[in-house]
Design a protein around this motif. Structure first.
Motif, PDB file in Angstrom:
ATOM      1  N   LEU A 145      42.512  57.860  44.998  1.00 31.24           N
ATOM      2  CA  LEU A 145      41.127  57.536  45.331  1.00 31.24           C
ATOM      3  C   LEU A 145      40.623  56.294  44.614  1.00 31.24           C
ATOM      4  N   TRP A 146      41.361  55.835  43.572  1.00 28.94           N
ATOM      5  CA  TRP A 146      40.907  54.632  42.873  1.00 28.94           C
ATOM      6  C   TRP A 146      40.780  53.466  43.841  1.00 28.94           C
ATOM      7  N   PHE A 147      41.720  53.410  44.789  1.00 27.41           N
ATOM      8  CA  PHE A 147      41.733  52.264  45.694  1.00 27.41           C
ATOM      9  C   PHE A 147      40.498  52.267  46.602  1.00 27.41           C
ATOM     10  N   LEU A 148      39.993  53.468  46.929  1.00 27.18           N
ATOM     11  CA  LEU A 148      38.790  53.537  47.759  1.00 27.18           C
ATOM     12  C   LEU A 148      37.570  53.023  46.998  1.00 27.18           C
ATOM     13  N   LEU A 149      37.522  53.301  45.700  1.00 27.02           N
ATOM     14  CA  LEU A 149      36.398  52.802  44.905  1.00 27.02           C
ATOM     15  C   LEU A 149      36.429  51.273  44.840  1.00 27.02           C
ATOM     16  N   LEU A 164      34.713  32.935  49.271  1.00 29.13           N
ATOM     17  CA  LEU A 164      35.392  32.627  48.010  1.00 29.13           C
ATOM     18  C   LEU A 164      36.861  32.314  48.272  1.00 29.13           C
ATOM     19  N   HIS A 165      37.357  31.241  47.730  1.00 26.22           N
ATOM     20  CA  HIS A 165      38.761  30.879  47.927  1.00 26.22           C
ATOM     21  C   HIS A 165      39.641  31.854  47.148  1.00 26.22           C
ATOM     22  N   PRO A 166      40.717  32.351  47.751  1.00 26.92           N
ATOM     23  CA  PRO A 166      41.574  33.323  47.063  1.00 26.92           C
ATOM     24  C   PRO A 166      42.175  32.811  45.757  1.00 26.92           C
ATOM     25  N   LEU A 167      42.249  31.490  45.574  1.00 31.93           N
ATOM     26  CA  LEU A 167      42.827  30.960  44.341  1.00 31.93           C
ATOM     27  C   LEU A 167      41.973  31.281  43.113  1.00 31.93           C
ATOM     28  N   TRP A 168      40.671  31.491  43.292  1.00 29.62           N
ATOM     29  CA  TRP A 168      39.819  31.790  42.137  1.00 29.62           C
ATOM     30  C   TRP A 168      40.152  33.147  41.526  1.00 29.62           C
ATOM     31  N   PRO A 169      40.155  34.245  42.287  1.00 29.67           N
ATOM     32  CA  PRO A 169      40.568  35.518  41.666  1.00 29.67           C
ATOM     33  C   PRO A 169      42.029  35.512  41.234  1.00 29.67           C
ATOM     34  N   LEU A 170      42.878  34.754  41.930  1.00 32.63           N
ATOM     35  CA  LEU A 170      44.274  34.647  41.501  1.00 32.63           C
ATOM     36  C   LEU A 170      44.365  34.004  40.116  1.00 32.63           C
ATOM     37  N   ALA A 171      43.520  33.005  39.857  1.00 28.51           N
ATOM     38  CA  ALA A 171      43.493  32.366  38.542  1.00 28.51           C
ATOM     39  C   ALA A 171      43.041  33.353  37.462  1.00 28.51           C
ATOM     40  N   VAL A 172      42.111  34.244  37.806  1.00 31.73           N
ATOM     41  CA  VAL A 172      41.670  35.260  36.848  1.00 31.73           C
ATOM     42  C   VAL A 172      42.831  36.178  36.477  1.00 31.73           C
ATOM     43  N   VAL A 173      43.580  36.639  37.484  1.00 32.77           N
ATOM     44  CA  VAL A 173      44.735  37.507  37.234  1.00 32.77           C
ATOM     45  C   VAL A 173      45.755  36.796  36.345  1.00 32.77           C
ATOM     46  N   LEU A 174      46.018  35.530  36.643  1.00 28.20           N
ATOM     47  CA  LEU A 174      46.974  34.756  35.857  1.00 28.20           C
ATOM     48  C   LEU A 174      46.559  34.686  34.397  1.00 28.20           C
ATOM     49  N   TRP A 191      42.484  45.794  33.033  1.00 25.58           N
ATOM     50  CA  TRP A 191      41.674  46.454  34.064  1.00 25.58           C
ATOM     51  C   TRP A 191      40.750  45.484  34.781  1.00 25.58           C
ATOM     52  N   ILE A 192      40.581  44.282  34.244  1.00 21.75           N
ATOM     53  CA  ILE A 192      39.855  43.257  35.001  1.00 21.75           C
ATOM     54  C   ILE A 192      40.588  42.960  36.302  1.00 21.75           C
ATOM     55  N   ASN A 193      41.910  43.084  36.257  1.00 22.85           N
ATOM     56  CA  ASN A 193      42.710  42.804  37.445  1.00 22.85           C
ATOM     57  C   ASN A 193      42.546  43.851  38.540  1.00 22.85           C
ATOM     58  N   LEU A 194      41.958  45.000  38.202  1.00 26.90           N
ATOM     59  CA  LEU A 194      41.755  46.012  39.236  1.00 26.90           C
ATOM     60  C   LEU A 194      40.848  45.487  40.339  1.00 26.90           C
ATOM     61  N   ALA A 195      39.863  44.685  39.948  1.00 28.14           N
ATOM     62  CA  ALA A 195      38.992  44.050  40.938  1.00 28.14           C
ATOM     63  C   ALA A 195      39.541  42.692  41.358  1.00 28.14           C
ATOM     64  N   ALA A 196      39.922  41.881  40.364  1.00 33.07           N
ATOM     65  CA  ALA A 196      40.370  40.519  40.677  1.00 33.07           C
ATOM     66  C   ALA A 196      41.656  40.526  41.492  1.00 33.07           C
ATOM     67  N   PRO A 256      47.206  48.798  35.540  1.00 31.85           N
ATOM     68  CA  PRO A 256      46.458  48.027  36.552  1.00 31.85           C
ATOM     69  C   PRO A 256      47.353  46.978  37.214  1.00 31.85           C
ATOM     70  N   PRO A 257      46.876  46.321  38.281  1.00 31.72           N
ATOM     71  CA  PRO A 257      47.694  45.322  38.961  1.00 31.72           C
ATOM     72  C   PRO A 257      48.055  44.157  38.036  1.00 31.72           C
ATOM     73  N   THR A 258      49.276  43.718  38.142  1.00 30.18           N
ATOM     74  CA  THR A 258      49.738  42.558  37.386  1.00 30.18           C
ATOM     75  C   THR A 258      49.833  41.345  38.313  1.00 30.18           C
ATOM     76  N   LEU A 259      50.140  40.214  37.723  1.00 33.72           N
ATOM     77  CA  LEU A 259      50.322  38.999  38.516  1.00 33.72           C
ATOM     78  C   LEU A 259      51.470  39.177  39.504  1.00 33.72           C
ATOM     79  N   ALA A 260      52.525  39.890  39.091  1.00 37.27           N
ATOM     80  CA  ALA A 260      53.653  40.122  39.995  1.00 37.27           C
ATOM     81  C   ALA A 260      53.227  40.948  41.205  1.00 37.27           C
ATOM     82  N   ALA A 261      52.382  41.962  40.988  1.00 38.72           N
ATOM     83  CA  ALA A 261      51.904  42.773  42.109  1.00 38.72           C
ATOM     84  C   ALA A 261      51.063  41.936  43.067  1.00 38.72           C
TER      85      ALA A 261
END
Length: 409
Positions: A145-149, A164-174, A191-196, A256-261
């Motif tokens: 259910l985390w994914f639904l939230l 928003l250009h996808p490169l911006w959240p990608l830069a946050v994950v990086l 856990w910031i990457n859960l949203a980003a 949480p999601p990593t850059l590889a994911a």
């Protein structure tokens, strides 16, 4: 059935992008099959504990590449969310009304799952079932259910992130991963990457919804570039090869999601964009399109109840017959995998029973005074149009909804 196929075909606007519905159906079915294949409930001294064949058989890791399809779901969600919001604005529908309608369709079936499992957990504890077993079962039900939230948050933010250009959240994950793994930063930062992380495919989908990804070039760039970067991160960067969580592993690519994911998700998004043409050709056949429409009818019900179906089979057979291969045994050899494949039809049958009991929560209450609508991938039939009589149902927003008016196509 032939009559239903004809009526679904007749109610579908000619400009509807059927590939969008197909990608969403494939994403949901991928998650379901992935969970059924990599989750084992091991009977151990009167309790049930979760285990994964990926822990015992690392050579099965490519299975996680095929069935971890959440990025495709967020891609389609971004595409549909951006188009839906733009359509609502054009019709004078306010943000609050638009958001309430979308979240109601998302969380109405969730309430049914939570209510049933609250009663089930209390009953199990009252009957003497061990706390460890109840915890294992509840975790398997609630963890997806985390994914639904996250999806709900991104849906609510659609007006802000649609451009928003996808490169911006990608830069946050990086940068988050660089601080975590490169400079020994705190683990909670991940856990910031859960949203980003999931914002990357969502923004990519919104870009698609604005009509900016029409050619195949973007698909090839994402597919090849994402695959190359992911391979480099796994082979040289020390990231896990499995794209799902593995019990006991020191690092998870998903929790949480990593850059590889995220880069792997971009690979899947590229493949999805390239599949649009072939899928449209296949779905030009009425029977194939009807199958996709029926899956989308109950996409949330299938997602929310598939773990319950698997656990119901596991618990029932354990009580009746004791531990069975491929169901209650440690998933440490190829025999377990082959036996588990034989259990998949049984899980599907149990899921069908869950669908029969709970799919009405997804459809919601019938609406009076309006016709059916086919919507979501482009094209709307409204005002008494688009009716599909099939047990008084119509195709509406990618699913069959109950209809109380006389349909006219």
């Amino acid at each position: 059935m032939r009559d239903l196929v004809r009526r679904i075909e007749a109610a579908t606007p000619p400009d509807r992008d059927r590939a969008v519905d197909a990608l969403r159906a494939l994403a949901i079915l991928g998650v379901v099959l992935g969970h059924w294949l990599v989750t084992a409930l091991v009977a151990d001294s009167g309790t049930l504990r979760a285990a994964s064949p990926l822990l015992y058989q690392p050579e099965l890791t490519p299975v996680s590449w095929a069935f971890q399809t959440l990025a495709v779901f967020f891609l389609v969600g971004g595409q549909m969310g951006a188009k839906s919001h733009a359509c609502a604005r054009a019709r004078g529908i306010g943000y609050g009304r638009w958001l309430r309608a979308r979240l109601a369709r998302l969380f109405r079936p969730v309430a049914a799952v939570l209510a049933v499992w609250a009663v089930a957990a209390a009953a199990m504890l009252g009957s003497g079932v061990s706390l460890l077993t109840v915890h294992t079962l509840l975790k398997l039900v609630l963890s997806p259910l985390w994914f639904l939230l996250v999806y709900a948050v991104l849906t609510a933010a659609t007006p802000l992130v649609a451009r928003l250009h996808p490169l911006w959240p990608l830069a946050v994950v990086l940068h988050v991963d660089l601080i975590r793994f490169g400079f020994g930063g705190p683990a909670w930062l991940g856990w910031i990457n859960l949203a980003a992380g999931w914002l990357v495919p969502y923004c990519l989908g919104a870009t698609w919804g604005r009509g900016l990804l029409r050619g195949r070039t973007a698909g090839w760039v994402l597919l090849i570039g994402g695959a190359a970067v992911t391979a480099g991160l796994v082979l040289l960067g020390g990231y896990p090869a499995a794209m799902v969580g593995v019990p006991g592993a020191p690092v998870s690519n998903l929790n949480p999601p990593t850059l590889a994911a995220v880069t792997f998700g971009l690979t899947q998004c590229g493949a999805a964009l390239l599949l649009r043409g072939p899928l449209r050709r296949v779905l030009a056949r009425p029977a194939a399109w009807a199958a996709v429409a029926l899956v989308n009818l109950s996409a949330m019900t299938v997602f929310l109840w598939h773990q319950t179906a698997m656990m119901a089979v596991s618990v029932t057979t354990l009580r009746l017959y004791g531990p069975l291969p491929g169901l209650h045994t440690v998933p440490d050899d190829l025999g377990w995998v082959l036996t588990r494949l034989c259990w998949l039809p049984v899980f599907a049958g149990a899921l069908l029973i869950c669908w029969a009991a709970f799919h009405t929560y997804e459809a919601g209450r019938p609406r009076k005074g309006g016709g059916g609508a086919v919507r979501g991938g482009g094209g709307v039939v409204r005002g008494g149009g688009g009716g599909v009589r099939g047990g008084s149902r119509v195709v509406r927003e990618g699913r069959l909804a109950r209809h109380v008016e006389k349909p006219s196509v």
